[in-house]
Write a protein that holds these residues in place. Structure first.
Motif, PDB file in Angstrom:
ATOM      1  N   ARG A   1       0.599  -1.453  -0.024  1.00  0.00           N
ATOM      2  CA  ARG A   1       0.026  -0.050   0.465  1.00  0.00           C
ATOM      3  C   ARG A   1       0.731   1.513  -0.150  1.00  0.00           C
ATOM      4  O   ARG A   1       0.010   2.591   0.210  1.00  0.00           O
ATOM      5  CB  ARG A   1      -0.429   0.303   1.629  1.00  0.00           C
ATOM      6  N   ILE A   2       2.002   1.071  -0.766  1.00  0.00           N
ATOM      7  CA  ILE A   2       3.162   2.438  -0.281  1.00  0.00           C
ATOM      8  C   ILE A   2       3.658   2.071  -1.602  1.00  0.00           C
ATOM      9  O   ILE A   2       3.684   1.381  -2.737  1.00  0.00           O
ATOM     10  CB  ILE A   2       4.220   1.371   1.072  1.00  0.00           C
ATOM     11  N   THR A   3       3.869   3.859  -1.768  1.00  0.00           N
ATOM     12  CA  THR A   3       4.157   4.651  -2.962  1.00  0.00           C
ATOM     13  C   THR A   3       4.825   4.664  -3.343  1.00  0.00           C
ATOM     14  O   THR A   3       5.708   5.343  -3.045  1.00  0.00           O
ATOM     15  CB  THR A   3       2.554   5.027  -3.576  1.00  0.00           C
ATOM     16  N   PRO A   4       6.127   4.211  -4.464  1.00  0.00           N
ATOM     17  CA  PRO A   4       6.848   5.369  -5.051  1.00  0.00           C
ATOM     18  C   PRO A   4       7.223   6.140  -5.380  1.00  0.00           C
ATOM     19  O   PRO A   4       5.888   6.251  -6.138  1.00  0.00           O
ATOM     20  CB  PRO A   4       7.625   3.868  -5.842  1.00  0.00           C
ATOM     21  N   LEU A   5       8.081   7.355  -5.404  1.00  0.00           N
ATOM     22  CA  LEU A   5       7.456   8.654  -5.811  1.00  0.00           C
ATOM     23  C   LEU A   5       7.703   8.557  -7.601  1.00  0.00           C
ATOM     24  O   LEU A   5       7.753   9.515  -7.436  1.00  0.00           O
ATOM     25  CB  LEU A   5       9.062   9.767  -5.117  1.00  0.00           C
ATOM     26  N   GLU A   6       8.140   7.765  -7.651  1.00  0.00           N
ATOM     27  CA  GLU A   6       8.660   7.668  -9.227  1.00  0.00           C
ATOM     28  C   GLU A   6       7.402   7.369  -9.976  1.00  0.00           C
ATOM     29  O   GLU A   6       7.091   8.226 -10.947  1.00  0.00           O
ATOM     30  CB  GLU A   6       9.768   6.636  -9.617  1.00  0.00           C
TER      31      GLU A   6
END
Length: 305
Positions: A261-266
């Motif tokens: 549920r965590i989003t990479p900034l890319e």
């Protein structure tokens, strides 16, 4: 080969343009157009050697850094090293950058980029927890890149916070050191928060604003956490690199965060994912570092030289 010292390296890495360069490399990362293997760790007496190569198939960047925490007590820097930039096709060395300056500026510029993309109220005021190099560069980056005018500083060593506040006032910021008893009130008034400490336990209270943006850049060990677990669990979480965060982001690991549920900034930089949900709670950006960010700095320096 041209070798740039700390001041010269800073001059070719202005925060605004470095944030743009990082956004470009993050988009290339998502599309598989840049490459960096896992960084090499080698124990040294009293410290560690870190070697981090990366390439965009035009430039080859190799960063070599030594970390000796006991050095400051002997009058030497804790972090030393360099970033060597070569032609990828021939291996010909092109120039060398001051390694600690690259690290400081690209880390702050990445937090600046994250705030641009994710912060509900990027104008501040800003609270910085810490009084070291990263605290200073983050305050300057947010001042220069977001127009933040007001900065409050908290440190376990009040004299260091006061010295940093004085330095930042000379750079044009309304900066003031605050005491522990003031921290809850300052947190409530700060939509921008940066934690840049070597602490192994949380340094901010759980009760941040629901519209707050936090950049946690200090801890890079699975056993250390600057952000309390309860805050991690209620925040919308973004990371600089998902794989590295799963191994090193103690703030998230200790909180039992669901990395699915965590989003990479890319994903945000490339436009694949939109801005955080309004009213969805605080936004937490956790950064542990990656060689591709040093590559972004090398690409910008090449263009500036």
């Amino acid at each position: 080969m041209m070798c740039l010292d700390a001041a010269q390296t800073a001059s070719v890495l202005p925060f605004d343009r470095l944030a743009d360069a990082l956004a470009e490399v993050l988009a290339k990362k998502r599309r598989g157009e840049v490459f960096a293997p896992p960084r090499l760790h080698m124990p040294l007496p009293g410290g560690v050697l870190l070697v981090m190569p990366a390439t965009d198939h035009h430039l080859l960047m190799v960063k070599r850094i030594t970390v000796h925490p006991g050095n400051p007590g002997q009058g030497a820097p804790a972090i030393q090293g360099e970033v060597t930039v070569s032609d990828a096709a021939t291996g010909k060395p092109l120039f060398e950058l001051h390694g600690p300056t690259v690290t400081a500026r690209r880390t702050a510029a990445l937090s600046l980029l994250a705030a641009r993309l994710l912060a509900p109220n990027p104008q501040g005021p800003l609270l910085v927890v810490g009084a070291g190099v990263q605290a200073r560069t983050h305050a300057l980056a947010f001042h220069e890149g977001l127009g933040v005018k007001t900065c409050r500083l908290f440190s376990r060593t009040p004299a260091k916070a006061e010295a940093l506040a004085q330095s930042l006032r000379q750079a044009g910021l309304d900066a003031r050191a605050v005491e522990a008893r003031e921290l809850p009130g300052v947190i409530a008034a700060s939509p921008l928060v940066v934690t840049a400490t070597t602490a192994t336990e949380p340094v901010v209270p759980d009760r941040v604003r629901d519209d707050a943006f936090l950049a946690a850049v200090g801890s890079f060990s699975p056993r250390a956490a600057e952000i309390p677990a309860g805050l991690v669990r209620r925040a919308q979480v973004y990371v600089d690199d998902l794989t590295a965060a799963q191994a090193e982001a103690g703030d998230l690991i200790r909180a039992g965060a669901d990395f699915g549920r965590i989003t990479p900034l890319e994903d945000v930089a490339d436009g694949a994912v939109g801005r955080p949900e309004a009213g969805g709670g605080p936004v937490l950006f956790k950064s542990v570092g990656h060689a591709l960010f040093d590559l972004a700095a090398a690409r910008l320096a090449m263009a500036m030289l």
